[in-house]
Design a protein around this motif. Sequence first.
Motif, PDB file in Angstrom:
ATOM      1  N   CYS A 156       5.847   8.585   8.372  1.00 47.43           N
ATOM      2  CA  CYS A 156       5.675   8.675   6.919  1.00 47.43           C
ATOM      3  C   CYS A 156       4.285   9.191   6.565  1.00 47.43           C
ATOM      4  O   CYS A 156       3.404   9.301   7.433  1.00 47.43           O
ATOM      5  CB  CYS A 156       5.902   7.302   6.270  1.00 47.43           C
ATOM      6  SG  CYS A 156       7.491   6.541   6.696  1.00 47.43           S
ATOM      7  N   ASN A 171      12.081   2.710   0.275  1.00 52.69           N
ATOM      8  CA  ASN A 171      10.758   2.170   0.606  1.00 52.69           C
ATOM      9  C   ASN A 171      10.876   0.979   1.553  1.00 52.69           C
ATOM     10  O   ASN A 171      10.119   0.870   2.536  1.00 52.69           O
ATOM     11  CB  ASN A 171      10.025   1.736  -0.663  1.00 52.69           C
ATOM     12  CG  ASN A 171       9.583   2.903  -1.526  1.00 52.69           C
ATOM     13  OD1 ASN A 171       9.464   4.034  -1.066  1.00 52.69           O
ATOM     14  ND2 ASN A 171       9.330   2.627  -2.797  1.00 52.69           N
ATOM     15  N   MET A 224      15.073   4.612  -4.662  1.00 54.93           N
ATOM     16  CA  MET A 224      13.792   4.899  -4.014  1.00 54.93           C
ATOM     17  C   MET A 224      13.150   3.614  -3.499  1.00 54.93           C
ATOM     18  O   MET A 224      12.533   3.605  -2.432  1.00 54.93           O
ATOM     19  CB  MET A 224      12.877   5.633  -4.990  1.00 54.93           C
ATOM     20  CG  MET A 224      13.360   7.044  -5.304  1.00 54.93           C
ATOM     21  SD  MET A 224      12.233   8.046  -6.306  1.00 54.93           S
ATOM     22  CE  MET A 224      12.409   7.276  -7.913  1.00 54.93           C
ATOM     23  N   THR A 269      12.851  10.698  -1.176  1.00 52.75           N
ATOM     24  CA  THR A 269      12.171   9.888  -0.157  1.00 52.75           C
ATOM     25  C   THR A 269      12.420  10.383   1.271  1.00 52.75           C
ATOM     26  O   THR A 269      11.503  10.450   2.084  1.00 52.75           O
ATOM     27  CB  THR A 269      12.624   8.425  -0.262  1.00 52.75           C
ATOM     28  OG1 THR A 269      14.068   8.379  -0.263  1.00 52.75           O
ATOM     29  CG2 THR A 269      12.101   7.775  -1.534  1.00 52.75           C
ATOM     30  N   ARG A 296       8.541   9.690   2.379  1.00 48.73           N
ATOM     31  CA  ARG A 296       7.687   9.612   1.199  1.00 48.73           C
ATOM     32  C   ARG A 296       7.849   8.263   0.499  1.00 48.73           C
ATOM     33  O   ARG A 296       8.927   7.910   0.037  1.00 48.73           O
ATOM     34  CB  ARG A 296       8.047  10.744   0.231  1.00 48.73           C
ATOM     35  CG  ARG A 296       7.215  10.785  -1.027  1.00 48.73           C
ATOM     36  CD  ARG A 296       7.728  11.870  -1.968  1.00 48.73           C
ATOM     37  NE  ARG A 296       6.985  11.909  -3.209  1.00 48.73           N
ATOM     38  CZ  ARG A 296       7.378  12.561  -4.300  1.00 48.73           C
ATOM     39  NH1 ARG A 296       8.522  13.219  -4.288  1.00 48.73           N
ATOM     40  NH2 ARG A 296       6.650  12.549  -5.392  1.00 48.73           N
TER      41      ARG A 296
END
Length: 963
Positions: A503, A572, A568, A401, A808
Amino acid sequence: MKDFIIPNDRDFGTPAKVGKPVTLTVDGFEVTVPEGTSVMRAAAEIGLSIPKLCATDSVEAFGSCRLCVVEIEGRRGTPASCTTPVAEGMAVRTQSSKVKKIRKGVMELYISDHPLDCLTCAANGDCELQDMAGAVGLRDVRYEAPENGSLINHFEARVGGEANPEWIAKDDSNPYFTYDPSKCIVCSRCVRACEEVQGTFALTIQGRGFDSRVSAGGPLDDFMASDCVSCGACVQACPTATLQEKSVIELGTPERSVITTCAYCGVGCSFKAELNGDELVRMTPYKNGEANRGHSCVKGRFAYGYANHSDRILSPMIRDSIDEPWKEVSWEEAIGFAADRMRGLQEKYGRKSIGVITSSRCTNEETYLVQKLARGVFMNNNTDTCARVCHSPTGYGLGQTFGTSAGTQNFDSVEHVDVAVIIGANPTDAHPVFGSRLKKRVRQGAKLIVIDPRKTDVVRSAHIEAAHHLPLRPGTNVAVVTAMAHVIVDEGLYDEAFIRERCDWNEFQEYAEFVRDVRHSPEMTEMLTGVPAEELRKAARLYATGGNGAIYYGLGVTEHSQGSTTVMGIANLAMLTGNLGREGVGVNPLRGQNNVQGACDMGSFPHELPGYRHVKGDEVRALFESKWGVEIDPEPGLRIPNMLDAAVHGSFKGLYCQGEDILQSDPDTKHVSAGLAAMECVIVHDLFLNETANYAHVFLPGSTFLEKEGTFTNAERRINRVREVMKPKNGYADWEVTQLLAKAMGADWHYTHPSQIMDEIAETTPGFANVNYAMLEERGSVQWPCNDAAPDGSPIMHVDGFVRGKGRFIVTEYIPTDERTGPRFPLLLTTGRILSQYNVGAQTRRTENTVWHGEDVLEIHPHDAEVRGVKEGDWVKLASRAGETSLRATLTDKVVPGVVYTTFHHPDTQANVITTDHSDWATNCPEYKVTAVQVGLSNGPSEWQRDYNALAQKSRRIATAAE
């Protein structure tokens, strides 16, 4: 031996402040300090010491002793310099005849109520009361000194006895320090340290006037019965011998010190190892340590006695078969035996038939050499580490990420946090110094969200309470994190500007579409996770809108079949809300052991070379091949579970295991023992004959952190020096032992000091490019990446952009674990740690810390206990599909019905005989936190435990000279 001393390692009286500059004069000397600074500290900044007793720079000013009075031009009276802030143009006089007279009178009163046994007192030469009496020139006392016992006996007074005894009893209940109330000057420094630094609030002042004394708990409580967590903050703050280390009483006042780094958890506290000659007297937290800022916990402060424990093995040992007793031999014979065995296995079974396991307890330099041993001497990539067993999902999840495999903040950043999310971590037990800083921030007004199956101390304890506790069902982390993201996206609480700038916007839109799906709503996931929908919504809104948001997580996130997915998901959440790249925000794995981060950095994984670069990369291999003069295998090697599988199947035959006890710490104990038993040469390099050594053929004695030079890298990426406090009792530091084995197998290694190994690390590992011992001596510590792009290191990561470029967003689909409850195994077991013990307990079980935790116990909810007829303290059988063990039960509402909990610190219990071989889909990190179990009454240890203990006892026999 050269001691490491950083200037200004002294007490400035009051804490440093931040503000606009203010200029004043003190005794005619001009000084400029920040607004809000005390007059006392301003004087100290230019080397002028004002006498003090109640003031110390680890706590806020109190102003009770009146010894630090000064005169200020234009002001009436003699204010206390510790509580008087500076002002522009202020003129201060610290040595006028008036203040000298006042100070001498104050000291007379203190001395009149204090035992004058200085020559035999344990604090003689290290007593601030003694020093201040000299500083003010006190040579005579006009007042008659009352007898110690003529004050008031608290115990007898409270229970109605006579109030004129001849002494006040000492409290020796704590194994590490004593409390002598007769020497208390009621400065309240210990009370304030317990409140402000530790945050336990265990101490108070009871009584009035001459009868006032420090009290721990209630009227009949001693220190052991109180809420005291033995962090040592009170002992360090005490200016007299009222609170004194028992080691100082026994061994005398230390005469010199060496700065080093604690070898317990991933906080990486700096300590002054204080010695007489080469005898360690005490460990004092170092105030300039940037990870701990002068604080400590019971383990780092006091639990170092294992270094001299009688169980420690100091001579190399060998045996042809694990059925035989050990034979003590010379280092030359042991190394030769090990090298011949390992060479023979490769000749017979192939070069990939042997491997290594590195340790997160060893230094960066030692770990680097062990993986180099595998790749450059064994000529394969069969290298793994306990860091994978706990935090490999961090490396994978954050790498995918953000582009780098580490936490994004430093610990100081917690002081700027507005909303802290603690998920799958228990900082007050596993990372107590950070836990204390977090609690302090919460007391200052920050909000706390705790996502954990248990009611840990940060959910609710003295003076703090979480705003939200989400008691999720073990194994449902992904569903909870995704539901929080659902609320943030569905209610438009995300930071669009941050996402567009930092992002990949297209990936975000795909992710947003995924999380908006109604199946991810808190209402739809409530039945699955057990978390009330409205509570989850409130928590998500608070994190998204509450200001600076930081997420701290631990093994309760990583040690799952979807550990990487949860990491992850956490990333996020941080990207959704723009909580990255500045102070007070970020994503922070709380590493369990002292050098988990460093073990990962040093290339201990079978697929990665140092610096997280895959072995398939031609350019990366070429770099190391040029440096090492060997050809590196481009194919990834075996992880620990693969090594054990291959051993059972007959293709893996030899193992060098440094500083790691896989038989106790790894899951599915029966499978681990079967794999070890199938090997033909197991080399254990450790301090003690641990559980893995039951199956070993060579034992190489290890050295403690007190006996070596090197570096550790803590959870905030801080590279800290480890310095030799005493010479290795076994004759060699661990890196030297590895080099001896490498040379015996034909390697041309010629390191003479760990600094040379660090120089090689810097040459080959981009994040360490500018790191060397000279820089660390000058700076104290540095956080990687430290290279030409960041020559001073990187306290905060991803400030201007992510390492990978654009952040990501990754879809986090919840996939249930294969481990399910059912009629036979209706409960879920989760495991963890406790404050007084550390990991498998090899070190802490050999200290006085056992008085707090002498055995592992099973936490069970009263409802589940009643159904099974279990009462407090009963022996119970804990059984899973993998195995069973017995231990005592304790009834508590810390766990919810349907969930039980235990620690894994004692080999007598072997909790991992219960855990299964399920693991994280991406990294093989074991799923320790979700095991379906049944609990029933038992008559004591199980048959397996009795058989195992018999095997262990037989395996630890050491042959005598006659044999």
